[in-house]
Structure formats: structure tokens, C-alpha cells
Design a protein around this motif. Structure first.
Motif, PDB file in Angstrom:
ATOM      1  N   VAL A  19       0.863  -1.182   0.000  1.00 55.58           N
ATOM      2  CA  VAL A  19       0.000   0.000   0.000  1.00 55.58           C
ATOM      3  C   VAL A  19       0.898   1.230   0.000  1.00 55.58           C
ATOM      4  CG1 VAL A  19      -1.608   1.390   1.347  1.00 55.58           C
ATOM      5  CG2 VAL A  19      -1.989  -1.062   1.112  1.00 55.58           C
ATOM      6  N   VAL A  20       0.635   2.160  -0.926  1.00 49.57           N
ATOM      7  CA  VAL A  20       1.306   3.457  -0.946  1.00 49.57           C
ATOM      8  C   VAL A  20       0.301   4.488  -0.447  1.00 49.57           C
ATOM      9  CG1 VAL A  20       2.455   5.211  -2.351  1.00 49.57           C
ATOM     10  CG2 VAL A  20       2.726   2.778  -2.915  1.00 49.57           C
ATOM     11  N   VAL A  21       0.668   5.228   0.573  1.00 53.40           N
ATOM     12  CA  VAL A  21      -0.222   6.238   1.143  1.00 53.40           C
ATOM     13  C   VAL A  21       0.267   7.609   0.707  1.00 53.40           C
ATOM     14  CG1 VAL A  21      -1.304   7.145   3.218  1.00 53.40           C
ATOM     15  CG2 VAL A  21      -0.609   4.743   3.124  1.00 53.40           C
ATOM     16  N   GLY A  22      -0.517   8.262  -0.151  1.00 52.78           N
ATOM     17  CA  GLY A  22      -0.147   9.578  -0.649  1.00 52.78           C
ATOM     18  C   GLY A  22       0.240   9.545  -2.110  1.00 52.78           C
ATOM     19  N   ALA A  23      -0.237  10.527  -2.878  1.00 50.20           N
ATOM     20  CA  ALA A  23       0.060  10.568  -4.309  1.00 50.20           C
ATOM     21  C   ALA A  23       0.644  11.915  -4.715  1.00 50.20           C
ATOM     22  CB  ALA A  23      -1.197  10.260  -5.129  1.00 50.20           C
ATOM     23  N   GLY A  24       1.521  12.434  -3.868  1.00 50.76           N
ATOM     24  CA  GLY A  24       2.323  13.582  -4.251  1.00 50.76           C
ATOM     25  C   GLY A  24       3.565  13.104  -4.981  1.00 50.76           C
ATOM     26  N   GLN A  25       4.604  13.923  -4.989  1.00 50.84           N
ATOM     27  CA  GLN A  25       5.830  13.572  -5.704  1.00 50.84           C
ATOM     28  C   GLN A  25       6.408  12.249  -5.211  1.00 50.84           C
ATOM     29  OE1 GLN A  25       7.378  16.377  -7.629  1.00 50.84           O
ATOM     30  NE2 GLN A  25       9.137  15.259  -8.416  1.00 50.84           N
ATOM     31  N   ALA A  26       6.486  12.077  -3.899  1.00 44.23           N
ATOM     32  CA  ALA A  26       7.078  10.861  -3.332  1.00 44.23           C
ATOM     33  C   ALA A  26       6.224   9.638  -3.622  1.00 44.23           C
ATOM     34  CB  ALA A  26       7.261  11.040  -1.831  1.00 44.23           C
ATOM     35  N   GLY A  27       4.904   9.767  -3.485  1.00 41.72           N
ATOM     36  CA  GLY A  27       4.023   8.634  -3.722  1.00 41.72           C
ATOM     37  C   GLY A  27       3.996   8.193  -5.167  1.00 41.72           C
ATOM     38  N   LEU A  28       3.949   9.152  -6.095  1.00 41.41           N
ATOM     39  CA  LEU A  28       3.926   8.793  -7.513  1.00 41.41           C
ATOM     40  C   LEU A  28       5.254   8.185  -7.943  1.00 41.41           C
ATOM     41  CD1 LEU A  28       1.964  11.752  -9.162  1.00 41.41           C
ATOM     42  CD2 LEU A  28       1.120   9.513  -8.438  1.00 41.41           C
ATOM     43  N   SER A  29       6.358   8.710  -7.425  1.00 38.28           N
ATOM     44  CA  SER A  29       7.652   8.118  -7.736  1.00 38.28           C
ATOM     45  C   SER A  29       7.700   6.673  -7.248  1.00 38.28           C
ATOM     46  CB  SER A  29       8.771   8.932  -7.086  1.00 38.28           C
ATOM     47  OG  SER A  29      10.021   8.287  -7.213  1.00 38.28           O
ATOM     48  N   SER A  30       7.210   6.425  -6.032  1.00 40.34           N
ATOM     49  CA  SER A  30       7.195   5.062  -5.493  1.00 40.34           C
ATOM     50  C   SER A  30       6.327   4.147  -6.349  1.00 40.34           C
ATOM     51  CB  SER A  30       6.666   5.081  -4.056  1.00 40.34           C
ATOM     52  OG  SER A  30       7.476   5.881  -3.222  1.00 40.34           O
ATOM     53  N   ALA A  31       5.136   4.642  -6.731  1.00 39.76           N
ATOM     54  CA  ALA A  31       4.221   3.835  -7.550  1.00 39.76           C
ATOM     55  C   ALA A  31       4.821   3.520  -8.909  1.00 39.76           C
ATOM     56  CB  ALA A  31       2.894   4.565  -7.701  1.00 39.76           C
ATOM     57  N   TYR A  32       5.521   4.470  -9.487  1.00 39.97           N
ATOM     58  CA  TYR A  32       6.181   4.257 -10.779  1.00 39.97           C
ATOM     59  C   TYR A  32       7.177   3.099 -10.677  1.00 39.97           C
ATOM     60  CZ  TYR A  32       9.648   5.189 -14.477  1.00 39.97           C
ATOM     61  OH  TYR A  32      10.543   5.073 -15.523  1.00 39.97           O
ATOM     62  N   SER A  86       1.225  27.655  -9.830  1.00 42.10           N
ATOM     63  CA  SER A  86       1.903  26.357  -9.726  1.00 42.10           C
ATOM     64  C   SER A  86       0.905  25.242  -9.422  1.00 42.10           C
ATOM     65  CB  SER A  86       2.972  26.413  -8.640  1.00 42.10           C
ATOM     66  OG  SER A  86       2.403  26.712  -7.374  1.00 42.10           O
ATOM     67  N   SER A  87      -0.185  25.559  -8.728  1.00 37.54           N
ATOM     68  CA  SER A  87      -1.195  24.542  -8.426  1.00 37.54           C
ATOM     69  C   SER A  87      -1.782  23.954  -9.700  1.00 37.54           C
ATOM     70  CB  SER A  87      -2.310  25.136  -7.566  1.00 37.54           C
ATOM     71  OG  SER A  87      -2.918  26.250  -8.229  1.00 37.54           O
ATOM     72  N   GLU A  88      -1.979  24.795 -10.713  1.00 33.79           N
ATOM     73  CA  GLU A  88      -2.525  24.322 -11.986  1.00 33.79           C
ATOM     74  C   GLU A  88      -1.475  23.553 -12.779  1.00 33.79           C
ATOM     75  OE1 GLU A  88      -4.088  27.613 -14.136  1.00 33.79           O
ATOM     76  OE2 GLU A  88      -5.524  28.176 -12.568  1.00 33.79           O
ATOM     77  N   VAL A  89      -0.276  24.110 -12.874  1.00 37.14           N
ATOM     78  CA  VAL A  89       0.782  23.483 -13.677  1.00 37.14           C
ATOM     79  C   VAL A  89       1.124  22.104 -13.134  1.00 37.14           C
ATOM     80  CG1 VAL A  89       3.201  23.639 -14.379  1.00 37.14           C
ATOM     81  CG2 VAL A  89       1.754  25.674 -14.442  1.00 37.14           C
ATOM     82  N   VAL A  90       1.390  22.026 -11.837  1.00 38.26           N
ATOM     83  CA  VAL A  90       1.809  20.754 -11.260  1.00 38.26           C
ATOM     84  C   VAL A  90       0.642  19.776 -11.199  1.00 38.26           C
ATOM     85  CG1 VAL A  90       2.865  19.633  -9.265  1.00 38.26           C
ATOM     86  CG2 VAL A  90       3.638  21.902  -9.969  1.00 38.26           C
ATOM     87  N   GLY A  91      -0.564  20.282 -10.924  1.00 39.03           N
ATOM     88  CA  GLY A  91      -1.726  19.400 -10.895  1.00 39.03           C
ATOM     89  C   GLY A  91      -1.964  18.727 -12.232  1.00 39.03           C
ATOM     90  N   GLU A  92      -1.857  19.479 -13.322  1.00 35.67           N
ATOM     91  CA  GLU A  92      -2.027  18.904 -14.657  1.00 35.67           C
ATOM     92  C   GLU A  92      -0.906  17.923 -14.986  1.00 35.67           C
ATOM     93  OE1 GLU A  92      -2.317  22.238 -17.263  1.00 35.67           O
ATOM     94  OE2 GLU A  92      -4.225  22.936 -16.401  1.00 35.67           O
ATOM     95  N   TYR A  93       0.301  18.263 -14.561  1.00 34.08           N
ATOM     96  CA  TYR A  93       1.454  17.379 -14.807  1.00 34.08           C
ATOM     97  C   TYR A  93       1.288  16.055 -14.068  1.00 34.08           C
ATOM     98  CZ  TYR A  93       6.321  15.755 -14.218  1.00 34.08           C
ATOM     99  OH  TYR A  93       7.464  15.003 -14.170  1.00 34.08           O
ATOM    100  N   PHE A  94       0.903  16.112 -12.805  1.00 31.43           N
ATOM    101  CA  PHE A  94       0.696  14.880 -12.039  1.00 31.43           C
ATOM    102  C   PHE A  94      -0.428  14.042 -12.642  1.00 31.43           C
ATOM    103  CE2 PHE A  94       2.595  15.825  -7.565  1.00 31.43           C
ATOM    104  CZ  PHE A  94       3.801  16.156  -8.154  1.00 31.43           C
TER     105      PHE A  94
END
Length: 366
Positions: A19-32, A86-94
Motif C-alpha cells: 500500500v502506498v499512502v499519498g500521491a504527491g511527488q514521493a508517492g507517484l515516484s514510489s508507484a512508478y 503552480s497549483s494548476e501546472v503541477v496538478g495537470e502534470y501529475f
């Protein structure tokens, strides 16, 4: 591979390897990296949409003002308009990243507790049910735990108090007298833009700010990360990497120093009904106190596992919690920067894979 939720274990939860808890930079990197390793996992994120903590940043924090945003592994962020929030740019990128690599994040899901389950597994209790995991990668960051220091008289202040976590941008401070508390990058950014519309600003910090002039190369970065890493290895609460690097002395900061906007005062001794007071008898009247006093790691859901050390932190070696090798923390301590989170995500996935391989090898065949 993705678990559809069809399998359940004796503990009553949906059974997955990780289980990965969180989908920010660290969570998405882990999931990748977990996906590339072919490990069965689920990503749980309590935010309403992609973007991690970035989606909650104030509108005036444009992408061009962002301090050190690094691309996620396998996909660069290119062509972003530096004038967009930045909220829009990074949100769309994620969001694009999740789609490209098939990282089907479940959201909004709140993780309330992680406990010892049956058969050596972890019981992950959430608003969407229970998962049963052999390992957990915690990537919850700090945004959900703003730190509010306490001072005498704080409850008596008649006007508005808010934290960086709730900062709406400078427009709401037009014509106001504002005290900004804190010595980090956010405090400086708030001051520089609020000063353009406020009647008066006052900057107070516990320690004199340290401004970094000149470059910040790889050697300096390694030294800063080593200082933060030393704390988590000793079981102390982590400090941010920025706290040991100093404040970058760019053109805007130089202008703020020259104009007096960034003329710092030592922190007050008490708060009054109308502002703040110092031991020498001086006072400042204010309509708003803005606490840019940082955040703490959001790890309360791990409390049932008793991972904390006497020093108050979770002792970590690499990404692994020393008290429980099934738990890995990314975006914690030395990996709290965006580039650190990327590296930690890969390291955690490799260590989890070794743990699961060892367990499978050790399990006797019936």
C-alpha cells in the motif's frame, strides 16, 4: 500489476503486497518504481484530485516562483508557463503522469490507522475500507500538519490569525497591518507580495535569517541532506532541507532587504489584543498575524505501530523505519525535497521488493 480488490485475507481486508499512502511527488515516484518492478500495489490519496500538496498552494505562487521543482521519473515537465499558478501546472502534470503510467490512484481515501494485522501483514484502515498489506510506503508529506507555535496572549488577539496552509494570496491583506512570523522561504514570499498592498508589514523570526549568496551545487546539496539525514537516523523529528541551506538571495530578496520589507525583528514575547509586544516595551499593532512557521510530518496514522523513538521522531535508515522493516517513509526528512522524493521512491521500491522476495523464499511450500 494492479490488484482489483477481489482477493481478501483472513483479516477482512483487500489483500495486496504494498500500500502506498499519498500521491504527491514521493508517492507517484514510489508507484512508478513498484509498477516497473511488477509488484502488486494500491495507491491511496486523500486529496480530491491529482497534484499532491501543490493543488492547495495559493494562486499567486506562480510556476516561475517555485523553488526547485524536479520532474517525476520517466516524464519531464516541459513547456510550462511560468506565469500560471503552480497549483494548476503541477496538478495537470501529475494527472498526465498518472495516466501515462497507469497509476490508478484511489481518491479521495483517508487512511485513519495502520495496525498489526494477521499473519505478519499490516492492516490499513481507511474511509474506503480495509487493505491488508505485506509492506507500506508512506508518502504523506507535511501539508496536513501546519505547525502553530504558542505564545502568551495568543487567544486574546482580536483580529485574524492564519497559517501558510490557508494563505489566500496578497489581495486579502490590502490596507492591513500584517505581522509575518517565520524565517523560511514561504515567509519571505508572503512578505514580498503582501508589502505591495498592505498598510504595514512586520517580519519576526526566532533566529536571524541566513541568506545564501551564490550558487548551490551538488556538494552543498549533499552536505545539507546529510545534516537532515543525521537527525532521522538518531530518531529526532526531521527538519526540512531548506532549513539548513539558507534563503536564496535573488533579485526580489535583495530589493526587499534594500527597501526594509525584509528588516527582521526578533520574535515577540507575547501577543496582545491588538498586536504583539516585546520585553523591551516596544509594541506593534496588527490586523493580521500570518504564521509562516512550517509543517510537521503527517504520520499520526502510523501511531499504532509504535515507530517513534524517545526523541520524538521515527528513526529511518535509507527509507526503512528501523523499528519495522515493512514500513518505508519517502518524502520524510532528507527526502522531503522534490528530487529527494524521486530518489527515495526508487529506493523504497527496491527495498520492498527485496523484503517480499526474501519472505516468499522463506515461506515453506505446503
Amino acid at each position: 500489476m494492479w490488484n482489483t480488490g477481489a482477493d481478501a485475507d483472513a483479516d477482512g481486508g483487500v489483500a495486496v503486497d504494498v500500500v502506498v499512502v499519498g500521491a504527491g511527488q514521493a508517492g507517484l515516484s514510489s508507484a512508478y518504481h513498484l509498477t516497473r518492478a511488477g509488484l502488486d500495489h494500491v495507491v491511496l490519496d486523500h486529496a480530491p484530485r491529482p497534484g499532491g500538496a501543490w493543488q492547495f498552494r495559493w494562486p499567486s505562487l506562480t510556476y516561475g516562483k517555485v523553488h526547485g521543482m524536479h520532474a517525476l521519473p520517466g516524464m519531464e515537465l516541459t513547456g510550462a508557463d511560468p506565469l500560471r499558478p503552480s497549483s494548476e501546472v503541477v496538478g495537470e502534470y501529475f494527472a498526465a503522469y498518472e495516466d501515462r503510467f497507469g497509476l490508478r490512484v484511489r481518491r479521495p481515501v483517508d487512511v485513519s490507522a495502520v495496525r498489526e494485522g494477521d499473519g505478519g501483514r499490516l492492516r490499513v484502515e481507511t474511509s474506503a475500507g480495509v487493505w491488508s498489506a505485506r509492506a507500506l510506503i508512506n508518502a504523506t508529506g507535511t501539508w496536513d500538519r501546519p505547525f502553530w507555535p504558542r505564545y502568551p496572549g495568543q487567544e486574546a488577539f482580536r483580529d485574524r490569525q492564519l497559517h501558510t496552509a490557508d494563505y489566500p494570496g496578497p489581495r486579502e491583506f490590502a490596507g492591513a497591518r500584517v505581522i509575518v512570523v517565520g524565517g523560511g522561504t514561504s515567509a519571505v514570499q508572503h512578505l514580498l507580495e503582501i508589502a505591495e498592498v498592505a498598510a504595514e508589514t512586520t517580519w519576526v523570526t526566532r533566529r536571524p535569517p541566513v541568506f545564501r549568496d551564490g550558487g548551490f551545487g551538488e556538494a552543498e546539496g549533499r552536505a545539507a541532506v546529510a545534516l537532515v539525514d543525521d537527525r532521522v537516523r538518531r530518531g529526532l523529528p526531521p527538519q526540512s532541507v531548506v532549513s539548513v541551506t539558507g534563503l536564496p538571495l535573488n533579485e526580489a530578496v535583495r530589493a526587499g532587504l534594500a527597501s526594509g520589507v525584509l528588516a527582521r525583528r526578533p520574535v515577540f514575547d507575547r501577543i496582545t489584543a491588538t498586536g504583539a509586544a516585546w520585553a523591551d516595551g516596544s509594541r506593534v499593532d496588527a490586523d493580521v498575524i500570518l504564521w509562516a512557521t512550517g509543517f510537521r510530518a503527517a504520520v499520526d496514522h502510523l501511531a499504532p505501530l509504535r515507530l517513534r523513538e524517545p526523541g520524538g521522531g521515527i528513526r529511518v535508515e535509507g527509507t526503512r523505519a528501523v523499528r519495522d522493516e515493512r514500513i518505508h517513509l519517502v518524502g520524510y526528512g532528507p527526502s522531503a525535497s522534490t528530487i529527494g522524493a524521486n530518489r527515495a521512491g526508487g529506493a523504497a521500491a527496491r527495498q520492498v521488493r527485496r523484503l517480499l522476495t526474501r519472505e516468499r523464499t522463506a515461506t515453506p511450500v505446503p
